[in-house]
Design a protein around this motif. Structure first.
Motif, PDB file in Angstrom:
ATOM      1  N   SER A  25       0.828  -1.202   0.000  1.00  0.00           N
ATOM      2  CA  SER A  25       0.000   0.000   0.000  1.00  0.00           C
ATOM      3  C   SER A  25       0.866   1.257   0.000  1.00  0.00           C
ATOM      4  CB  SER A  25      -0.907   0.011   1.232  1.00  0.00           C
ATOM      5  OG  SER A  25      -1.428   1.295   1.444  1.00  0.00           O
ATOM      6  N   ALA A  26       1.904   1.246   0.801  1.00  0.00           N
ATOM      7  CA  ALA A  26       2.740   2.442   0.952  1.00  0.00           C
ATOM      8  C   ALA A  26       3.570   2.714  -0.300  1.00  0.00           C
ATOM      9  CB  ALA A  26       3.655   2.290   2.168  1.00  0.00           C
ATOM     10  N   GLY A  28       4.266   3.041  -3.897  1.00  0.00           N
ATOM     11  CA  GLY A  28       3.459   3.160  -5.106  1.00  0.00           C
ATOM     12  C   GLY A  28       3.888   4.367  -5.901  1.00  0.00           C
ATOM     13  N   LEU A  29       2.941   4.959  -6.583  1.00  0.00           N
ATOM     14  CA  LEU A  29       3.249   6.136  -7.391  1.00  0.00           C
ATOM     15  C   LEU A  29       3.824   7.256  -6.536  1.00  0.00           C
ATOM     16  CD1 LEU A  29       0.063   6.164  -9.631  1.00  0.00           C
ATOM     17  CD2 LEU A  29       2.368   5.457 -10.274  1.00  0.00           C
ATOM     18  N   GLY A  30       3.428   7.287  -5.271  1.00  0.00           N
ATOM     19  CA  GLY A  30       3.939   8.312  -4.373  1.00  0.00           C
ATOM     20  C   GLY A  30       5.456   8.302  -4.323  1.00  0.00           C
ATOM     21  N   TYR A 112      -5.197   8.997  -8.910  1.00  0.00           N
ATOM     22  CA  TYR A 112      -4.148   7.964  -8.871  1.00  0.00           C
ATOM     23  C   TYR A 112      -4.288   7.027 -10.062  1.00  0.00           C
ATOM     24  CZ  TYR A 112      -0.855   5.212  -6.029  1.00  0.00           C
ATOM     25  OH  TYR A 112       0.249   4.576  -5.532  1.00  0.00           O
ATOM     26  N   PHE A 233       1.003  10.936   2.543  1.00  0.00           N
ATOM     27  CA  PHE A 233       0.603  10.271   1.304  1.00  0.00           C
ATOM     28  C   PHE A 233       1.429   9.007   1.075  1.00  0.00           C
ATOM     29  CE2 PHE A 233       0.632   9.517  -3.240  1.00  0.00           C
ATOM     30  CZ  PHE A 233      -0.678   9.766  -3.621  1.00  0.00           C
ATOM     31  N   THR A 234       2.737   9.132   1.208  1.00  0.00           N
ATOM     32  CA  THR A 234       3.605   8.012   0.846  1.00  0.00           C
ATOM     33  C   THR A 234       3.466   6.855   1.838  1.00  0.00           C
ATOM     34  OG1 THR A 234       5.824   7.444   0.066  1.00  0.00           O
ATOM     35  CG2 THR A 234       5.693   8.798   2.054  1.00  0.00           C
ATOM     36  N   SER A 236       0.629   6.103   3.194  1.00  0.00           N
ATOM     37  CA  SER A 236      -0.811   5.745   3.129  1.00  0.00           C
ATOM     38  C   SER A 236      -1.536   6.094   4.437  1.00  0.00           C
ATOM     39  CB  SER A 236      -1.018   4.253   2.859  1.00  0.00           C
ATOM     40  OG  SER A 236      -0.431   3.868   1.671  1.00  0.00           O
ATOM     41  N   MET A 239      -6.078   8.299   6.426  1.00  0.00           N
ATOM     42  CA  MET A 239      -7.426   8.132   5.869  1.00  0.00           C
ATOM     43  C   MET A 239      -8.032   6.762   6.164  1.00  0.00           C
ATOM     44  SD  MET A 239      -7.024   5.964   3.108  1.00  0.00           S
ATOM     45  CE  MET A 239      -8.515   6.173   2.165  1.00  0.00           C
ATOM     46  N   SER A 331      -5.922  -0.223  -1.502  1.00  0.00           N
ATOM     47  CA  SER A 331      -6.052   0.219  -0.107  1.00  0.00           C
ATOM     48  C   SER A 331      -6.766   1.564  -0.010  1.00  0.00           C
ATOM     49  CB  SER A 331      -4.688   0.293   0.568  1.00  0.00           C
ATOM     50  OG  SER A 331      -3.974   1.416   0.136  1.00  0.00           O
ATOM     51  N   LEU A 332      -6.894   2.262  -1.142  1.00  0.00           N
ATOM     52  CA  LEU A 332      -7.607   3.540  -1.114  1.00  0.00           C
ATOM     53  C   LEU A 332      -9.114   3.355  -1.064  1.00  0.00           C
ATOM     54  CD1 LEU A 332      -5.368   5.416  -3.672  1.00  0.00           C
ATOM     55  CD2 LEU A 332      -5.867   6.209  -1.364  1.00  0.00           C
TER      56      LEU A 332
HETATM   57  N1  TRP Z   1       1.041   5.403  -0.422  1.00  0.00           N
HETATM   58  C1  TRP Z   1       0.659   5.224  -1.789  1.00  0.00           C
HETATM   59  C2  TRP Z   1       1.773   5.765  -2.659  1.00  0.00           C
HETATM   60  O1  TRP Z   1       2.743   6.271  -2.163  1.00  0.00           O
HETATM   61  C3  TRP Z   1      -0.661   5.847  -2.115  1.00  0.00           C
HETATM   62  C4  TRP Z   1      -1.731   5.446  -1.167  1.00  0.00           C
HETATM   63  C5  TRP Z   1      -2.270   4.218  -1.012  1.00  0.00           C
HETATM   64  C6  TRP Z   1      -2.328   6.269  -0.188  1.00  0.00           C
HETATM   65  N2  TRP Z   1      -3.176   4.217  -0.008  1.00  0.00           N
HETATM   66  C7  TRP Z   1      -3.243   5.441   0.515  1.00  0.00           C
HETATM   67  C8  TRP Z   1      -2.175   7.584   0.143  1.00  0.00           C
HETATM   68  C9  TRP Z   1      -3.965   5.973   1.561  1.00  0.00           C
HETATM   69  C10 TRP Z   1      -2.912   8.106   1.190  1.00  0.00           C
HETATM   70  C11 TRP Z   1      -3.813   7.301   1.904  1.00  0.00           C
HETATM   71  O2  TRP Z   1       1.700   5.690  -3.856  1.00  0.00           O
END
Ligand code: TRP
Length: 467
Positions: A25-26, A28-30, A112, A233-234, A236, A239, A331-332
């Motif tokens: 989850s963590a 990713g594109l971030g 995303y 964000f990175t 996750s 939220m 995971s979003l």
């Molecule tokens: N962390 C992911 C990334 O870096 C993006 C992501 C997935 C995310 N789940 C999340 C960001 C929940 C915020 C909340 O690409």
């Protein structure tokens, strides 16, 4: 079906599976797309240092809190908050943590998916030989021509959305969970190879200096807010994504160590991506560090187009970026889907299709903001920039702030102590002090300063009150 503890959800088979899922989850594109381009837009070194500090001093403590809430609540973030609020006899306004997360997840997934679509498109471009011996200018043109085709963007956005909903509907722990365990390490190895290659063909010393030499004079309030927002964000965070994964975590797994592992891997991938991309940027006058969202898609093709075996390597790279995005995107939406399924009002299939459609529609706004809607602006932001700013820089930090306060001040501290099971008292006490005092103040302050700078609302700035 529920087991004797009254749980409606499956639990991960081991702590290791949780680590892989949370890392999936963590990472990713971030890490691969966003971190390099925002570091470039915000001047490099000082921004990177603040980002690292935010991960360490805010992200990690809050992540521990979020996992803990999830594991104690054992259900979707919305219902977890109901339970936690009941237990703590806290005001019902705290339910907002769960609901805000659902909304933030929708908005983030909507854009995303569009960006992940770019990665799929690039996989095919590389396969078709479009980047053979390409130079910086041609790579930039190729990217622009993709953006100008709205149909192409909609197609790949739709494809990625279908992929995401497919996994969400099938259930999170099977299938993709297993694939991620193999593919994530492959991605890491590829980044290392890529890094060595761009050291050879690019300007590595310039890149290194740019990313790691700190010049605070180039740092602004908005940049600090962007760094803080990106830390959330990175990871996750903020939220409910990590909360819902925490809900599937086995009882006796040590939360602290697990979180440190996930955050460490995530940071490593981001730094490697930066070190692979910037040498190419600095060796090509046609590519600027402040290029924006196209940075990854313009710089790396130059490397793939000019290295031996670059076609196979480039295809594999974009395929893995797609997989990394895929394991993040589920995971979003999982907080929303798991909530609706728990209410008994819909099946996973119905929830997945319904929510998927909402995100898809919202994503069209992002697609158009790279084309016909480019000049439609709210404040200085176009649709994509606004969605990104609102979620990453406002909703996630605010979510994190509320979680920190809730776990630090509202929850029964004997439960917290027992759940965390940290052996050394001083470690626990340090974590708790940071969570109760430092994190909330830092988040609040950075957010208000950032907003006041961006919108010119001086009354929000503590600095201006003090001076
Ligand atoms: N962390 C992911 C990334 O870096 C993006 C992501 C997935 C995310 N789940 C999340 C960001 C929940 C915020 C909340 O690409």
């Amino acid at each position: 079906m529920s087991d004797k503890a009254g749980r409606v959800h499956e639990t991960w088979s081991s702590r290791w599976t949780f680590i892989m899922a949370a890392t999936g989850s963590a990472v990713g594109l971030g890490n691969i797309w966003k971190f390099p381009y925002i570091a470039g837009e915000n001047g490099g070194g000082a921004f990177v240092l603040i980002y690292l500090f935010c991960i360490l001093a805010i992200g990690i403590p809050v992540m521990i809190a979020e996992v803990l809430m999830g594991r104690w609540g054992r259900s979707s973030p919305v219902h977890t908050m109901y339970k936690l609020v009941d237990d703590a006899k806290a005001p019902r306004i705290w339910h907002g943590i769960g609901w805000m997360g659902v909304v933030a997840g929708f908005i983030i997934l909507s854009y995303y998916s569009v960006i992940a679509g770019w990665a799929i498109r690039y996989f095919l471009q590389v396969a078709g030989g479009a980047i053979q011996s390409i130079d910086g200018q041609a790579a930039s043109d190729l990217f622009t021509s993709m953006l100008s085709s709205t149909g192409t963007l909609v197609f790949y956005h739709s494809l990625f959305m279908v992929m995401t909903m497919f996994v969400v509907i099938a259930g999170v722990t099977k299938g993709l969970g297993r694939a991620v365990r193999i593919l994530m390490p492959v991605l890491m190895v590829m980044l290392v190879i890529l890094l060595f290659f761009s050291m050879r063909i690019g300007d590595f010393p310039a890149a290194f200096k740019y990313l790691f030499s700190v010049d605070f004079s180039s740092l602004s309030g908005p940049a600090i807010l962007t760094a803080l927002g990106h830390a959330f964000f990175t990871l996750s965070l903020g939220m409910g994504a990590i909360m819902v994964y925490g809900a599937y975590m086995p009882d006796h797994a040590p939360i602290g160590k697990t979180v440190l592992t996930v955050a460490g891997l995530d940071t490593l991938v981001a730094l490697m991506a930066g070190l692979a991309i910037f040498p190419i940027v600095f060796a090509n006058t046609a590519i600027a560090p402040g290029e924006g969202p196209g940075l990854l898609f313009i710089s790396l093709p130059v490397a793939f187009g000019n290295m031996p075996g670059g076609m196979a390597f480039g295809m594999l790279f974009f395929a893995l970026v797609t997989v990394a995005a895929w394991s993040s995107s589920i995971s979003l939406i999982e907080p929303a889907v798991s909530w609706l399924v728990e209410t008994g009002k819909a099946t996973r299939l119905q929830a997945g299709v319904g929510f998927g459609l909402i995100c898809w529609l919202l994503g069209l706004g992002t697609v158009f903001s790279f084309g016909p809607w480019e000049d439609i602006r709210l404040f200085q932001f176009n649709f994509f920039e606004f969605a990104d700013f609102l979620t990453a820089n406002i909703m996630l930090p605010v979510g994190g702030l509320l979680m920190a306060i809730f776990v630090g001040w509202m929850m029964d501290q004997t439960i917290v102590r027992q759940e965390l099971d940290i052996e050394r008292d001083w470690v626990f006490n340090l974590w708790r002090a940071v969570l109760r005092v430092f994190s909330p103040i830092a988040i609040l302050w950075v957010t208000l300063e950032g907003l006041s700078d961006i919108f010119g609302w001086e009354w929000l700035s503590l600095m201006s009150w003090l001076s």
